[in-house]
Scaffold this motif. Structure first.
Motif, PDB file in Angstrom:
ATOM      1  N   GLY A 132      19.916  15.063 -22.112  1.00 29.97           N
ATOM      2  CA  GLY A 132      20.212  14.629 -23.476  1.00 29.97           C
ATOM      3  C   GLY A 132      19.257  15.150 -24.526  1.00 29.97           C
ATOM      4  O   GLY A 132      19.635  15.354 -25.678  1.00 29.97           O
ATOM      5  N   GLY A 133      17.968  15.333 -24.137  1.00 28.80           N
ATOM      6  CA  GLY A 133      16.983  15.820 -25.094  1.00 28.80           C
ATOM      7  C   GLY A 133      16.535  14.750 -26.074  1.00 28.80           C
ATOM      8  O   GLY A 133      16.880  13.570 -25.944  1.00 28.80           O
ATOM      9  N   PRO A 134      15.745  15.133 -27.078  1.00 21.38           N
ATOM     10  CA  PRO A 134      15.139  14.153 -27.985  1.00 21.38           C
ATOM     11  C   PRO A 134      16.156  13.344 -28.787  1.00 21.38           C
ATOM     12  O   PRO A 134      15.872  12.201 -29.153  1.00 21.38           O
ATOM     13  CB  PRO A 134      14.256  15.001 -28.903  1.00 21.38           C
ATOM     14  CG  PRO A 134      14.741  16.399 -28.744  1.00 21.38           C
ATOM     15  CD  PRO A 134      15.286  16.502 -27.358  1.00 21.38           C
ATOM     16  N   GLN A 135      17.342  13.906 -29.058  1.00 20.83           N
ATOM     17  CA  GLN A 135      18.331  13.160 -29.823  1.00 20.83           C
ATOM     18  C   GLN A 135      18.835  11.955 -29.037  1.00 20.83           C
ATOM     19  O   GLN A 135      18.948  10.847 -29.572  1.00 20.83           O
ATOM     20  CB  GLN A 135      19.511  14.068 -30.205  1.00 20.83           C
ATOM     21  CG  GLN A 135      20.583  13.380 -31.056  1.00 20.83           C
ATOM     22  CD  GLN A 135      20.041  12.840 -32.375  1.00 20.83           C
ATOM     23  OE1 GLN A 135      19.188  13.461 -33.019  1.00 20.83           O
ATOM     24  NE2 GLN A 135      20.528  11.671 -32.782  1.00 20.83           N
ATOM     25  N   VAL A 136      19.131  12.152 -27.743  1.00 22.90           N
ATOM     26  CA  VAL A 136      19.567  11.037 -26.905  1.00 22.90           C
ATOM     27  C   VAL A 136      18.428  10.028 -26.724  1.00 22.90           C
ATOM     28  O   VAL A 136      18.655   8.815 -26.732  1.00 22.90           O
ATOM     29  CB  VAL A 136      20.076  11.546 -25.539  1.00 22.90           C
ATOM     30  CG1 VAL A 136      20.230  10.404 -24.541  1.00 22.90           C
ATOM     31  CG2 VAL A 136      21.401  12.275 -25.710  1.00 22.90           C
ATOM     32  N   VAL A 137      17.209  10.547 -26.576  1.00 26.27           N
ATOM     33  CA  VAL A 137      16.047   9.652 -26.477  1.00 26.27           C
ATOM     34  C   VAL A 137      15.960   8.769 -27.724  1.00 26.27           C
ATOM     35  O   VAL A 137      15.786   7.548 -27.629  1.00 26.27           O
ATOM     36  CB  VAL A 137      14.748  10.460 -26.300  1.00 26.27           C
ATOM     37  CG1 VAL A 137      13.526   9.556 -26.435  1.00 26.27           C
ATOM     38  CG2 VAL A 137      14.733  11.161 -24.948  1.00 26.27           C
ATOM     39  N   LYS A 138      16.102   9.386 -28.888  1.00 27.70           N
ATOM     40  CA  LYS A 138      16.057   8.620 -30.131  1.00 27.70           C
ATOM     41  C   LYS A 138      17.143   7.553 -30.157  1.00 27.70           C
ATOM     42  O   LYS A 138      16.887   6.390 -30.498  1.00 27.70           O
ATOM     43  CB  LYS A 138      16.224   9.553 -31.331  1.00 27.70           C
ATOM     44  CG  LYS A 138      16.308   8.807 -32.665  1.00 27.70           C
ATOM     45  CD  LYS A 138      16.870   9.662 -33.775  1.00 27.70           C
ATOM     46  CE  LYS A 138      17.129   8.802 -35.021  1.00 27.70           C
ATOM     47  NZ  LYS A 138      17.762   9.581 -36.104  1.00 27.70           N
ATOM     48  N   GLU A 139      18.368   7.933 -29.806  1.00 25.33           N
ATOM     49  CA  GLU A 139      19.486   6.983 -29.843  1.00 25.33           C
ATOM     50  C   GLU A 139      19.258   5.809 -28.905  1.00 25.33           C
ATOM     51  O   GLU A 139      19.535   4.658 -29.249  1.00 25.33           O
ATOM     52  CB  GLU A 139      20.786   7.706 -29.488  1.00 25.33           C
ATOM     53  CG  GLU A 139      21.229   8.719 -30.548  1.00 25.33           C
ATOM     54  CD  GLU A 139      22.334   9.637 -30.060  1.00 25.33           C
ATOM     55  OE1 GLU A 139      22.780   9.460 -28.898  1.00 25.33           O
ATOM     56  OE2 GLU A 139      22.742  10.538 -30.829  1.00 25.33           O
ATOM     57  N   LYS A 140      18.752   6.099 -27.714  1.00 29.18           N
ATOM     58  CA  LYS A 140      18.474   5.034 -26.750  1.00 29.18           C
ATOM     59  C   LYS A 140      17.385   4.084 -27.274  1.00 29.18           C
ATOM     60  O   LYS A 140      17.475   2.862 -27.138  1.00 29.18           O
ATOM     61  CB  LYS A 140      18.013   5.648 -25.425  1.00 29.18           C
ATOM     62  CG  LYS A 140      19.110   6.346 -24.642  1.00 29.18           C
ATOM     63  CD  LYS A 140      19.698   5.378 -23.633  1.00 29.18           C
ATOM     64  CE  LYS A 140      20.631   6.094 -22.684  1.00 29.18           C
ATOM     65  NZ  LYS A 140      21.106   5.189 -21.613  1.00 29.18           N
ATOM     66  N   LEU A 141      16.362   4.669 -27.870  1.00 29.42           N
ATOM     67  CA  LEU A 141      15.257   3.863 -28.392  1.00 29.42           C
ATOM     68  C   LEU A 141      15.692   3.026 -29.588  1.00 29.42           C
ATOM     69  O   LEU A 141      15.270   1.882 -29.748  1.00 29.42           O
ATOM     70  CB  LEU A 141      14.085   4.770 -28.778  1.00 29.42           C
ATOM     71  CG  LEU A 141      13.359   5.450 -27.615  1.00 29.42           C
ATOM     72  CD1 LEU A 141      12.462   6.564 -28.123  1.00 29.42           C
ATOM     73  CD2 LEU A 141      12.545   4.433 -26.822  1.00 29.42           C
TER      74      LEU A 141
END
Length: 467
Positions: free
Chosen positions: A216-225
Motif C-alpha cells: 500500500g505504501g505511505p498513502q495506505v499507512v496514512k489512511e489506516k492511521l
C-alpha cells in the motif's frame, strides 16, 4: 521448532520500491518540529548520530536546546531502573518541565517514549503519565518495537528476536522472564491486554501489517492511521528499514491532517522519523587521543552475553581487572571506603598507561520481588558511581556496559548534563562525547548495551576506540 528468518522473509512481499529518507527529511524539516525522545535507558541513542542527549530535565536546559531547533533531542530518564510508582512520578515531572520548555522556546515537538526492543519497561503506566502531562490523552499510541540493528522484527503482530538465523518469539526468550518486566505474550495485541491488565482488550488493538506497508505504501499507512480511534493503541509491524521509512512518511502525512500520535518505540524508528540514517557508524580517528593514560571499562550488566564478552576481553585484551563482589558490597557498612580504595588502584594503573576493567561479580543478586531487585541494582550502581567520582586520572576513554550502569556513570559519576551522540562504533553501541562541564570534559564515552554484539564485541570496541 522455529521458522528460519530466510524462509519467513521469503514469504513477505518485497520492500516498498521507493527510498524515502530524503522525502521524509524534507517533510519533517518543513514541519518546524523537534523529535523529543524520552529515553528510559541510555541505549536508546544506539541508532542516532550528531544529536544531543540531556541527562537532566531542567526547564531552562531543555528550552535552551529546543531554541537551537534540532531535529532530535534525547532526554535520558533512566526510568527503567525505577519501580513503577517512581517511574510514573518522574514521567509527570519531566512531562511538566517539557511542556514549560516548549512554551518558553516556541518549538513544536513530536514525542517518542523510547524503550526496550524486547518489551521490557513501564508500559502503559509511563506512557499514560507522559500523555496526561502533555495534554495528549487523545493521541493514538503507536507501538513500534522493531529494532532492525538488533534483529528484532514484528511480523503478523508477533514480535521476534533472531537467534541462530531463526525467528524466536520474544515470549520464548530470557527477556520474557525478566524479574521486573516479565510477560507471557509475543503477540503484541495480547501483550497489550496483558500489560494493561485487561483495560485494553486485544480485540481493540489495531495494527499496520507488512502488506499494508509494502504493497500500500505511505498513502495506505496514512489512511489506516487516520482511521484509528483517539486514545487507542496501534501496533506497527516492520522487518526492514524501508518498512519504517514508509511508516514514518505515513505518520507525517497523518499528522499534517490533524491526527495526534504518541510513540512507544525502539531505537530504530527515532532517526528515521526525522529522515536520518539509522545506525550510522562512527569511525574514531586513528589519532583519537594523545593521552598516555590507560582506558577504563566498567561492566555492570549481568546478562550471559555480557559475561562472555567480559571473559573474552580479559583473555584477549591487555587489561588489569578489579572485581566488585556484589554480595559483600550489599552487606558492607562502609562501601564508600571500599569504592575509594578501588579508585586509587585504578588511578595508579591508568596513570601508568595500563587499561583497567572494573566489573561486578557474575552471580546475579535478586530480591524477593521486583522492587527489592531494583533497589539492589541501584545500590550496586551507586557503588560504581562512587568509584568514578573518586577518580583523579582521566582515562583515554570510558566504556560502560549495561543500561543502568552507563546512565548513572554519565549523569552522576561524570556529573554531566549533556553529551553529543557521535554515532555507533559497532552496530547498536553508541559513542557519546561528554560536554565541557563534565568531570572529564570532552571524553569519549561508550554506552554498551548488555545484549548487543558477539563474544568479541567488547574487545573490538575497545580496540577501535584506542585507534
Amino acid at each position: 521448532m522455529y521458522v528460519s528468518i530466510s524462509q519467513k522473509m521469503g514469504q513477505l512481499p518485497p520492500d516498498y520500491k521507493e527510498e524515502m529518507l530524503a522525502s521524509i527529511r524534507e517533510e519533517f524539516s518543513a514541519s518546524g518540529k523537534t523529535i523529543v525522545v524520552l529515553d528510559d535507558d541510555p541505549t536508546g541513542t544506539q541508532t542516532s548520530h550528531d544529536v544531543t542527549v540531556l541527562t537532566s530535565w531542567r526547564v531552562g536546559l531543555i528550552a535552551e536546546e529546543l531554541k537551537r531547533k534540532p531535529p532530535i533531542l534525547f532526554i535520558l530518564t533512566n526510568s527503567r531502573s525505577l519501580p513503577e510508582k517512581e517511574a510514573v512520578e518522574l514521567a509527570h515531572e519531566i512531562g511538566y518541565n517539557l511542556k514549560e520548555a516548549v512554551n518558553a522556546s516556541g518549538r513544536e515537538i513530536v514525542v517518542i517514549s523510547r524503550s526496550d526492543s524486547t518489551l521490557r519497561g513501564h508500559f502503559p503506566a509511563e506512557v499514560d503519565s507522559i500523555a496526561s502531562m502533555l495534554d495528549m490523552t487523545e493521541a493514538t499510541i503507536v507501538l513500534v518495537p522493531a529494532f532492525i540493528e538488533g534483529g528484532r522484527f514484528t511480523i503478523g503482530d508477533v514480535h521476534y528476536l533472531v537467534e541462530n538465523q531463526e525467528l524466536v518469539p520474544v515470549s520464548d526468550t530470557p527477556f520474557a522472564h525478566d524479574v521486573v518486566f516479565g510477560y507471557k505474550h509475543a503477540d503484541l495485541k495480547l501483550w497489550v491486554e496483558e500489560k494493561t491488565k485487561g483495560r485494553v482488550k486485544a480485540a481493540d488493538v489495531g495494527s499496520l501489517s507488512i502488506d499494508d506497508i509494502r504493497v500500500g505504501g505511505p498513502q495506505v499507512v496514512k489512511e489506516k492511521l487516520m482511521a484509528c480511534a483517539n486514545g487507542s493503541i496501534y501496533i506497527v509491524n516492520a522487518a526492514s528499514y524501508r518498512d519504517l521509512e514508509v511508516v514514518a512518511m505515513g505518520l507525517i502525512w497523518a499528522e499534517k491532517s490533524g491526527k495526534k500520535f504518541l510513540y512507544r518505540s525502539s531505537a530504530t524508528l527515532v532517526p528515521i522519523r526525522a529522515g536520518m540514517e539509522s545506525g550510522k557508524i562512527f569511525s574514531p580517528p586513528k589519532e583519537a587521543t594523545n593521552s598516555v593514560n590507560g582506558a577504563l571499562v566498567v561492566v555492570g550488566s549481568h546478562v550471559p552475553k555480557t559475561t562472555s564478552q567480559l571473559n573474552w576481553l580479559l583473555k584477549n585484551g591487555n587489561y588489569q581487572s578489579i572485581e566488585v563482589n556484589v554480595a559483600e558490597i550489599l552487606q558492607s557498612v562502609e562501601p564508600q571506603l571500599e569504592a575509594t580504595a578501588i579508585s586509587r588502584q585504578t588511578d595508579e594503573w591508568l596513570s601508568a598507561g595500563k587499561n583497567v576493567v572494573i566489573h561486578t561479580s557474575r552471580q546475579l543478586a535478586v530480591g524477593t520481588d521486583s522492587e527489592s531487585s531494583l533497589r539492589i541494582n541501584a545500590s550496586v550502581s551507586d557503588f560504581l558511581v562512587n568509584i568514578m567520582k573518586s577518580l583523579t586520572v582521566r582515562p583515554k576513554f570510558i566504556v560502560a556496559k549495561g543500561g543502568i550502569t552507563s546512565s548513572d556513570l554519565a549523569s552522576k559519576g561524570l556529573s554531566s548534563e549533556k553529551a553529543v551522540v557521535l554515532g555507533a562504533v559497532i552496530p547498536g553501541v553508541p559513542v557519546w562525547q561528554m560536554d565541557r562541564e563534565s568531570k572529564f570534559p570532552g571524553i569519549k564515552y561508550v554506552v554498551f548495551p548488555g545484549n548487543v554484539g558477539d563474544e568479541a564485541a567488547l574487545d573490538e570496541v575497545c580496540r577501535k576506540l584506542a585507534g
